[in-house]
Design a protein around this motif. Structure first.
Motif, short mmCIF file in Angstrom:
data_model
loop_
_atom_site.label_atom_id
_atom_site.label_comp_id
_atom_site.label_asym_id
_atom_site.label_seq_id
_atom_site.Cartn_x
_atom_site.Cartn_y
_atom_site.Cartn_z
N SER A 79 0.83 -1.21 0.00
CA SER A 79 0.00 0.00 0.00
C SER A 79 0.86 1.26 0.00
O SER A 79 0.48 2.29 -0.56
CB SER A 79 -0.95 0.00 1.20
N ARG A 82 2.15 1.85 -3.61
CA ARG A 82 1.06 2.25 -4.51
C ARG A 82 0.65 3.68 -4.26
O ARG A 82 0.33 4.44 -5.18
CB ARG A 82 -0.10 1.30 -4.36
N LYS A 83 0.67 4.07 -2.97
CA LYS A 83 0.36 5.48 -2.69
C LYS A 83 1.39 6.36 -3.35
O LYS A 83 1.07 7.42 -3.92
CB LYS A 83 0.44 5.71 -1.17
N ASN A 86 0.68 6.69 -7.07
CA ASN A 86 -0.49 7.51 -7.39
C ASN A 86 -0.30 8.97 -7.08
O ASN A 86 -0.67 9.85 -7.85
CB ASN A 86 -1.71 6.98 -6.63
N SER A 430 -3.30 -3.34 -11.76
CA SER A 430 -4.21 -2.21 -11.51
C SER A 430 -3.74 -0.89 -12.09
O SER A 430 -4.52 0.02 -12.30
CB SER A 430 -4.28 -1.97 -10.00
N LYS B 7 -7.68 10.83 0.80
CA LYS B 7 -6.91 9.73 1.40
C LYS B 7 -6.55 8.76 0.28
O LYS B 7 -7.42 8.28 -0.44
CB LYS B 7 -7.75 9.00 2.45
N TYR B 8 -5.27 8.48 0.15
CA TYR B 8 -4.82 7.51 -0.84
C TYR B 8 -4.87 6.14 -0.20
O TYR B 8 -4.26 5.90 0.84
CB TYR B 8 -3.41 7.85 -1.31
N GLY B 10 -4.49 2.93 -1.80
CA GLY B 10 -3.74 1.78 -2.30
C GLY B 10 -4.55 0.81 -3.13
O GLY B 10 -4.08 -0.28 -3.43
N HIS B 11 -5.79 1.16 -3.49
CA HIS B 11 -6.51 0.33 -4.44
C HIS B 11 -7.51 1.23 -5.18
O HIS B 11 -7.97 2.23 -4.63
CB HIS B 11 -7.24 -0.83 -3.77
N LYS B 12 -7.83 0.84 -6.42
CA LYS B 12 -8.79 1.64 -7.18
C LYS B 12 -10.17 1.45 -6.58
O LYS B 12 -10.57 0.32 -6.30
CB LYS B 12 -8.80 1.23 -8.65
N TRP B 37 -11.64 -2.48 -7.09
CA TRP B 37 -11.77 -3.29 -8.30
C TRP B 37 -10.43 -3.37 -9.02
O TRP B 37 -9.52 -2.62 -8.73
CB TRP B 37 -12.85 -2.69 -9.21
N ASP B 38 -10.34 -4.34 -9.95
CA ASP B 38 -9.20 -4.45 -10.85
C ASP B 38 -7.88 -4.68 -10.10
O ASP B 38 -6.84 -4.18 -10.48
CB ASP B 38 -9.07 -3.17 -11.69
N ASP B 39 -7.94 -5.44 -9.04
CA ASP B 39 -6.72 -5.70 -8.28
C ASP B 39 -6.57 -7.20 -8.10
O ASP B 39 -7.51 -7.96 -8.30
CB ASP B 39 -6.82 -5.00 -6.92
N VAL B 40 -5.37 -7.60 -7.68
CA VAL B 40 -5.15 -9.02 -7.43
C VAL B 40 -6.03 -9.48 -6.26
O VAL B 40 -6.68 -10.51 -6.30
CB VAL B 40 -3.67 -9.28 -7.10
N ASP B 337 -10.25 6.30 -9.71
CA ASP B 337 -9.30 5.34 -10.23
C ASP B 337 -7.88 5.72 -9.86
O ASP B 337 -6.94 4.99 -10.19
CB ASP B 337 -9.41 5.27 -11.76
N GLY B 338 -7.68 6.86 -9.27
CA GLY B 338 -6.35 7.28 -8.80
C GLY B 338 -6.08 6.76 -7.41
O GLY B 338 -5.24 7.29 -6.70
N GLU B 339 -6.84 5.72 -7.03
CA GLU B 339 -6.67 5.06 -5.73
C GLU B 339 -6.85 6.03 -4.57
O GLU B 339 -6.18 5.93 -3.54
CB GLU B 339 -5.31 4.36 -5.64
#
Lengths: 671, 350
Positions: A79, A82-83, A86, A430, B7-8, B10-12, B37-40, B337-339
């Motif tokens: 996480s 990924r932050k 983004n 993703s 708040k980011y 870490g997932h879409k 969505w769209d994640d492992v 979609d920018g997580e």
């Protein structure tokens, strides 16, 4: 946990075999895949061992054994990273927008951007620390990898900060040293715990690190804190004069703040005055009683021997702390281009003897030397992710300090690094929108990468396919957009969902596919006797104009509706229009004419003379074919249907003739 | 411009929904759910906003605080709160899952699964939208296979199924009127199903025939005027339809440039409309200054065309798609979609 570090096909005699490099923890293995085979899947590889084929049937593709899926760099994604990706994407885009503006990116914009990146990097480090401490004891390997990442990112932050100070900040005279001190303070190990220990000790100066702390604070330019610690010394009360003298010296130290008012000469003068006073007091013997204070005074005077004294060196954790401290006391008005900086750095490095030159030190030295190419090369080679070099080089590129360095392939360095970075984020399923957008900032090669990449994004649902389609449109990838629509349409078609397939071909305005779908609808109508997906056909609207066959389908359905509603005249008109407008494929003419039969037989007249003539014209065209097929039908087994056809034809002729006569009578002026 | 917090995560983020307020309470809800969505590995998360004092102290920021989460491999395509304690998720493997949120313990636990209710046996297709039947805790699900299922919490198998509800994907559901289900499809059609009669055919079909191919992404009913619905379309246009008039929509305005993923009225202030778009914008439409002409709502009159409706974009610098938004009282939450999850605070609502 085993990770795939690299994969390449064999060469020469071993062309069909693959060579794999695997990483387990810190060990690397190279394996030649003799019996193993590998297949690309999404952005990873599926590996299986062919030696487990069943013995009996060598040609069979029966396989019994493990199938292993390997992916690149899957451990680097968590996480925190990924932050990082983004958040830095947002600022990257803003930077590019600013740079594309009429005046290019101004210096203050670049500095702000660089600070944002640094802040994001720092947040990432903190987040990684949090995750590492939160990982429970079982996942020891995981924790190690988080700790490793944390150290790596801290190092990146250190280097970035230095580069920002040296290359991006536009500093008035005398401010470089302040920035460097800030740099050292920010990245050095926190001393609060030590300070607390010392304060709470009964006899502070007996603490083994008391003087180390004083020296450290002085070298870092934290003069007030140094004075506070000194005041804890018991002698400060007993023999106040010595300590007072030192305290006064420290208090009067001129801080080279960017007042903007003072000129270089003034700053130099005030500093030299102060240093003169220090030397006077040292020579006077003010601090003879306390040797550590004497050493400190010598440091303040900028004596080389004092600055390299063992206790001073020991009080620094890193060579660059010593270096900045030395610069503070020997040449505080130093500019980044002065040779002093490099000389001092090399000297301090030598003193610390950092075991053969760690890579980080080499990088910092390159930064101080102003050798940007070497800096970037070293960073690319040693830092295992492309984020750092890609973003740093982009900022350098926009600030103009990076001269256009053409690689052998002929594109700019920053573009190359952005391509590498984008490729590295492709490994995560993703992050494809971000990867595509980074690629759009690579003028030479980006588009090529984009077109190849976008075709490999798995289309797991309709919503995702729509988003991929929008991305294709955004980057003008017209062929790829068509491909996406075709793939979705074919997929729907194969699972029998003609409506969905049709909607995809309408989306992409794919006339050919829409036409073939229309034929399929027709075939199903002819076999089932009724239409499927009535709702779609009824509401095609003007979308049916995409293809003739589709238009025909829509209109034919309308005919059925009109007929069903009892609007026979309109229905009849429509039917004739359909034939006359030439959009009906020949094989359906019979069906249309057969539909006309009940209308012809109706009590009330539906068709006028012209329409009847038109119908007859089409029937006549059909009939020679019908009669032709009669000749060939001698060998045909299916003579009954031919007879049926013949019957129909003759019925039609009869009906047409009757209608014609009726129509003529109606149309004739009353006598 | 209203203040906002990001708040980011870490997932879409595919969907965000506020938990319903306590009946009769004026306190705004402080819990919302998000789906990825769209994640492992995808997750359903429960967040608290504003964060508790302890969390705010630790982080030093007023960001949403993660309370609990559940993970799974399938994408979360839709999310609805059945009531204050139960949450239903539409998954991309064709299943619908129900979770129970226990406030005291702060946990989310799996309660019920309807596996593969969409698609064929060996080829499941994603379940794309959910609706809660008014006056009950029954769920209606629609999927890419064009099927509508009615699911009851105490029953393992679907209670009822309309297998050929649509020839294309069902993209949005609205069940706020008892025994009536509105289903929008990706073929530009809105179907009204009456559950009191045997549902072999829809009671009505309304279609947008605007020339180019349009697909409807979502449907939402006006809280006070149940015959007024707003449809978000794939070409960025917003369609206001008076259900009493089947032939044509009351107004079709070309608003955004790319797909409108969600369009919804504020439950308590129906003069406020919120739309979120693929191009990263989040628009707040304020029609409170338009005088409604008698019976007709301000939305149905030509106010939008005349530019009398105020529109504010709350995320002017965002470039990645805003997939979902929700508002319960004063805070507007959205996921991108920018997580990132944005909460736009203390909106000015009349």
């Amino acid at each position: 946990k085993i990770e795939l570090a690299g994969l390449c096909p064999g060469w020469g005699k071993k062309k069909n075999r693959w060579i794999m490099a695997l990483q387990e923890g810190t060990q690397f293995y190279i394996r030649q895949m003799r019996t193993m085979r590998a297949v690309w899947k999404d952005f990873g590889v599926v590996v299986y061992d062919t030696k487990n084929k069943s013995r009996d049937d060598k040609s069979a593709k029966v396989y019994s054994g493990a199938i292993v899926e390997l992916q690149w760099e899957s451990s680097k994604w968590n996480s925190a990273t990924r932050k990082l990706v983004n958040q830095s994407y947002v600022h990257f885009v803003r930077l590019q927008e600013a740079a594309a503006g009429p005046n290019g990116a101004q210096a203050d914009v670049l500095v702000k951007c660089s600070r944002h990146f640094r802040a994001i990097l720092h947040e990432c480090v903190l987040e990684l620390k949090k995750i590492a401490t939160a990982t429970d004891g079982d996942a020891e390997a995981d924790r190690e990898s988080y700790v490793y990442q944390c150290e790596l990112f801290s190092m990146m932050e250190l280097i970035w900060h230095l580069c920002e100070i040296l290359y991006l900040e536009v500093l008035p005279v005398g401010c470089l040293i302040q920035q460097l001190l800030e740099w050292v303070r920010w990245h050095s190990t926190p001393y609060e715990q030590l300070q607390h220990d010392i304060i709470s000790a009964p006899c502070p100066e007996e603490h083994e690190h008391f003087w180390h702390l004083v020296y450290k604070l002085s070298l870092q330019g934290s003069i007030r804190e140094a004075r506070d610690v000194l005041r804890l010394h018991s002698f400060a009360h007993n023999s106040p004069k010595v300590f007072e003298s030192m305290d006064e010296l420290l208090a009067k130290m001129p801080m080279m703040y960017s007042s903007g008012m003072a000129s270089k000469a003034e700053l130099l003068r005030s500093w030299q005055e102060w240093r003169g006073e220090c030397c006077r007091r040292r020579d006077r013997g003010d601090f003879m009683l306390v040797p550590e204070l004497q050493l400190l005074c010598q440091v303040l005077c900028g004596e080389e021997d004092a600055l390299l004294d063992k206790s001073i060196v020991e009080s620094c954790d890193e060579w660059y702390e010593l270096m900045v401290g030395q610069l503070l006391f020997t040449s505080p008005l130093v500019l980044s281009t002065d040779y002093d900086v490099v000389a001092t750095a090399e000297k301090c490095l030598g003193v610390f003897d950092a075991g053969g030159g760690a890579v980080r030190d080499k990088i910092l030295l390159s930064a101080l030397q102003g050798d940007i190419m070497n800096l970037i090369t070293l960073c690319s080679a040693s830092i295992s992710n492309w984020w750092f070099v890609a973003h740093l080089t982009t900022i350098f590129h926009h600030s103009g300090i990076l001269l256009a360095s053409q690689l052998e392939y002929g594109f700019k360095l920053s573009e190359f690094l952005i391509l590498e970075y984008a490729s590295s984020i492709m490994s995560h399923p993703s992050l494809w929108p971000i990867a595509l957008d980074y690629l759009s900032y690579c003028p030479t090669q980006g588009r090529h990468y984009q077109s190849m990449y976008v075709e490999r994004i798995p289309l797991t649902s309709e919503r995702k396919a729509i988003k991929v389609l929008r991305a294709c449109n955004q980057y003008q990838l017209k062929e790829e957009a068509k491909t996406v629509c075709r793939v979705m349409a074919m997929r729907a078609y194969r699972s029998g969902r003609l409506g969905v397939a049709l909607s995809w071909s309408l989306r992409s305005k794919d006339a050919a596919f829409a036409a073939s779908l229309a034929e399929k609808y027709f075939d199903s109508y002819q076999s089932l006797g009724e239409f499927m997906d009535l709702d779609l056909l009824d509401h095609l609207g003007s979308a049916m104009l995409l293809s003739n066959k589709l238009a025909f389908l829509g209109k034919y359905r309308e005919f059925h509706r009109l007929y069903g509603n009892g609007e026979f005249v309109a229905a009849g008109q429509l039917l004739v229009q359909l034939l006359v407008s030439n959009i009906v494929p020949m094989k359906f003419w019979m069906t249309i004419l057969t539909d006309a039969l009940p209308l012809l037989e109706l009590e009330s007249q539906v068709f006028n003379t012209e329409q009847t003539y038109a119908l007859a014209h089409f029937l006549r065209q059909l009939s020679p074919i019908a009669s032709q097929s009669l000749d060939h039908a001698a060998a045909e087994q299916d003579t009954s249907s031919q007879d049926g056809n013949n019957n129909k034809v003759s019925l039609l002729w009869l009906a047409l003739v009757r209608n014609l006569s009726r129509a003529m009578l109606e149309a004739a002026p009353s006598l | 411009m209203a203040e906002w917090v990001v708040k980011y995560v870490g997932h879409k983020v595919s969907k965000v929904r506020w938990r319903p307020q306590l009946a009769g309470s004026i306190d705004p809800s402080d819990i919302f759910a998000s789906g990825s969505w769209d994640d492992v590995v995808n997750r359903v998360c429960i967040w608290r906003f504003p964060a508790t004092a302890k969390a705010a102290d630790e982080e030093g920021l007023n960001e949403p605080e993660l309370v609990c989460a559940q993970t799974g491999p399938a994408d979360i395509m839709d999310l609805v709160f059945l009531n204050r304690d139960h949450l239903a998720c539409a998954l991309s493997d064709g299943s619908v899952a129900v979770f129970s949120y226990k406030e005291a313990a702060g946990t989310l636990s799996h309660v019920r699964d309807w596996k593969k209710v969409h698609g064929q046996k060996d080829l499941p297709s994603p379940c794309t939208s959910l609706g809660v039947l008014a006056g009950s805790a029954n769920v209606v699900s629609g999927g890419e296979d064009g099927r509508l299922n009615i699911l009851r919490l105490d029953d393992q198998r679907p209670y009822a199924t309309i297998a050929t509800a649509d020839s294309s994907t069902i993209t949005g559901l609205d069940c706020s009127i008892p025994s009536e289900v509105l289903a929008s499809s990706s073929n530009g059609m809105l179907k009204v199903w009456d559950l009191r009669k045997p549902p072999s055919k829809p009671a009505r079909i309304l279609a947008i025939e605007s020339g180019d191919y349009t697909s409807i992404n979502g449907v939402s009913r006006h809280p006070n005027q149940p015959n007024l619905v707003v449809l978000g379309c794939c070409d960025g246009s917003l369609c206001f339809w008076d259900l009493r008039q089947e032939k044509m929509p009351a107004s079709l305005c070309h608003a955004h440039t790319l797909d409108v993923w969600e369009a919804k009225f504020h439950r308590s202030y129906p003069d406020q409309l919120f739309t979120c778009c693929q191009d990263g914008s989040l628009w707040h439409w304020d029609a409170s200054s338009v005088e409604g002409s008698g019976q007709r709502s301000s939305w149905l009159s030509g106010a939008i065309a005349c530019g009398k409706v105020d529109i504010v974009n709350h995320l002017p610098h965002n470039t990645l798609s805003v997939n979902s938004c929700d508002i319960e009282s004063r805070h507007l939450v959205c996921g991108t979609d920018g997580e990132a999850i944005f909460v736009i605070m203390d909106l000015n609502l009349n």
